[in-house]
Design a protein around this motif. Sequence first.
Motif, short mmCIF file in Angstrom:
data_model
loop_
_atom_site.label_atom_id
_atom_site.label_comp_id
_atom_site.label_asym_id
_atom_site.label_seq_id
_atom_site.Cartn_x
_atom_site.Cartn_y
_atom_site.Cartn_z
N THR A 218 6.15 -3.59 -10.47
CA THR A 218 4.98 -4.24 -10.12
C THR A 218 4.00 -3.65 -9.30
O THR A 218 2.80 -3.73 -9.51
N GLN A 219 4.47 -2.64 -8.20
CA GLN A 219 3.59 -2.00 -7.37
C GLN A 219 2.71 -1.11 -8.42
O GLN A 219 1.36 -0.84 -7.92
N SER A 220 3.10 -0.62 -9.44
CA SER A 220 2.24 0.25 -10.28
C SER A 220 1.03 -0.32 -10.65
O SER A 220 -0.17 0.07 -10.95
N PHE A 221 0.95 -1.71 -10.86
CA PHE A 221 -0.07 -2.47 -11.62
C PHE A 221 -1.22 -2.37 -10.57
O PHE A 221 -2.31 -2.18 -11.13
N GLU A 222 -0.98 -2.48 -9.42
CA GLU A 222 -2.06 -2.37 -8.55
C GLU A 222 -2.77 -0.76 -8.60
O GLU A 222 -4.07 -0.72 -8.54
N GLN A 223 -2.08 0.24 -8.85
CA GLN A 223 -2.55 1.60 -9.10
C GLN A 223 -3.26 1.53 -10.34
O GLN A 223 -4.57 2.14 -10.33
N LEU A 224 -2.55 1.23 -11.36
CA LEU A 224 -3.26 1.02 -12.65
C LEU A 224 -4.60 0.52 -12.74
O LEU A 224 -5.68 0.68 -13.34
N SER A 225 -4.63 -0.68 -11.85
CA SER A 225 -5.91 -1.59 -11.74
C SER A 225 -7.31 -0.77 -10.97
O SER A 225 -8.15 -0.90 -11.93
N GLU A 226 -6.89 -0.17 -10.20
CA GLU A 226 -7.64 0.89 -9.57
C GLU A 226 -8.17 2.00 -10.45
O GLU A 226 -9.36 2.40 -10.58
#
Length: 587
Positions: A218-226
Motif C-alpha cells: 500500500t505504501q507504494s501507491f503514494e509513491q506511484l501517485s507522486e
Amino acid sequence: MSELIYAGSLKKLEDVGAKVIKGGSHAIAVFVHEKQVYAVDNRCPHMGFPLHTGSLCDGILTCHWHHARFDIKSGGTLDPWADDIPTYPVHIKEDKVWVHPVPYNKVTIEKLRKRLREGLEQNLSLVIAKSVVGLMEAGFPANEIAKVGIDFGTIHHQSGWGSGLTILTAMTNVLTKLDKTGQILALFQGLVHVARESSGMGSRFLLGSLPVTDEMNTQSFEQLSEWYRHCVEVRDPQGAERVLLTTIELDFTNEQIADMMMTAITDHFYVNTGHTLDFHNKAFEILEQIGFEHRPYVLSSLLPGLGHVSRSEESHSWQSPVDLVKPLIEAFKKLPDILANASSIEETEVDEAPLVEQILSDDALKTVNMMLDALKNGVSPARLAQLVALAAAERISRFHVQNDFRDWITVLHTFTHAHALHESLRRSTTPELTRAVFHGAMSVYQDRFLNLPSARRPEPKDVEAEPQNPSELLEMMNKQQQVAESARWVVNYLARGGNISELFNTLGHALLREDAEFHSFQMFEAAMVEHEHWEIEDSELASHAQETLIIAVTRYLAGHAPTSREMPHIARIAMRLHRGEKLFEDE
C-alpha cells in the motif's frame, strides 16, 4: 412437406428465371441459374429493394438500386456496406420445386455484435444503425451495445479519449429518460461519433506496467501517485501511462486511482476549458456500466491529450484586471484543514440561495471567501459543486441571443465542467479535487458579461389551462431563432402540470433528431442528471433549480436547431427495414 412452400415446376421456373413466393411474413425470391435453383430473401439487406428485379450473372446477384452484390449460393455480400442475404433450402422432387422458409444463415445476437464492430471499423453509419436496431429489438442490454463502442474507440484512436466516447457515454447515461426509439437514436448517434472520430486515426498499443514485485504494498501507491502527478505536470503521457497501468496491475481500488488521476489534472486551473475533467469523469462513469476489467484501455485513453492542454492560470483573463490565481492558491492551502475539521463539527444551516447569487456576482474574491465559509460550516464539497453547477446553468438560462453565437459554448463549458466535478465528488472527495469547485466558480465569474444584457426568465401564463402537447415544442424547434419562445413554452408546460417524463423524452428527441454537435449532447446529459439530483429535495431552491435546468437545456437546444438531420434519417431507414417496410415505394 407441410413445412415447405411450393415454388412451381422446375420447367416453368427455368422459363421465367425468377419468381417471388410468400414465405410467411416475408417474400422469397427463387432463381434458376446454371441449372441450379436458389432461394434468397427478396429484400436486399442494404435498403430493401426487391432482388427478383436484379441481375444474376456468373453466380453473383446484383441489386439494381445501389448495386450491392451477393453470392447466390451462400448469400454473402461482396460489399462491406451491405449485409449478407438470407438463403433458404431448396428441395426438388418430381419436377416440383419446394422451399423451406427457415433460412440457413439466421441473424443472431453474435452476428449483430460482429456486424456492429464491422460498422465501426469501416465507419458505415447504416450498418451501425441496423446493428443497433437489431440488438435493441432482440432485447440485448444497452450497456453491452455501448461496450462494443467503448472497446473500439479506446483502442482505435491514437489521440485517446475525445468527443465521440464522451457522446456515447453521455447518451448511455440518459437512456432511462427516453422511449425505445430515443434509446436507439441515442446509442446510434454515440456509436457513429466514435466511428467517425476513430476513422483513419490508428490504433493504440498499451505500454505495459512497471515490473511488479512482491515488495510493493500500500505504501507504494503514494509513491506511484507522486510519479503520476509529476508525469502529468511535465506533460509526459507515456510515463503517466506506465504508472497508471502499474496501479491497475497492483489492483488498487477505483477510488484510489480516480483520486490519483483527478489530483494531477486539478493541479492546474480549469484545464482545457473543463474538457479534461469532464472526459475523466465520463471514463469512470462508463466503467461503472461496462465493468472495471476495461480499466487499462479506458483510463489510459485519457492520457494522450494531457500533453498539450491549456492551463487557465497561465491566461491573462485569470490574472487581470482581477488576479484570481493568488487568492485561489491561498484558499487551497486551507482546504486540507477545513475538510478534516468539517467531519467533526455540527453542520450549520447555510442559506444556499444567496451563495448561488454570490457565485453569479462580479465580486470574485468575496465568492471565494463565502465558499470557504460554506465548507467550514459543513457544506460538503459535492454540495458546493452542485451549487456551482446551478449557477453555471443560470448563466445559460439567462444567456442573451445578442451575444456572439459561439459564446453559447463558453457558458456550456462552465456548466459541463461543474457537472462533471459534482459527479466526481459524489464518488470520492479529496482536498485536491475540491480545488476544482473554486475553478468552476471562477469560470462562472468569467462568464458574467455573457449575461449583459440578461435574457428575461419567462413568467407562466394561463396556468389553469391544460398542459400543451409536447409535439408543439418539437414543431417550434423546426424553426430557427425560437430560443425565447421555446423557454416560454416549457415554463407554461411546467406551470400547468405537464408530465415531466414526457418533456424529457421530447427534449431528447429534439436533440437526437438533429445532426447535433458535441456540446449539445453534453448539455442535454448534464441537465438531465443535475435535474435528477434536485428531484429528491423539497425546497424552494430545489424547485427553482429544476426549472432553471429545464429552461437552460431548452434554450440551448433551440439555439442550435434545426440542422440537416442526416443522422436520424439513417436511423429511420434502419428501423423501417427492421419492420419490413418498403423504402423504395412512395409513402
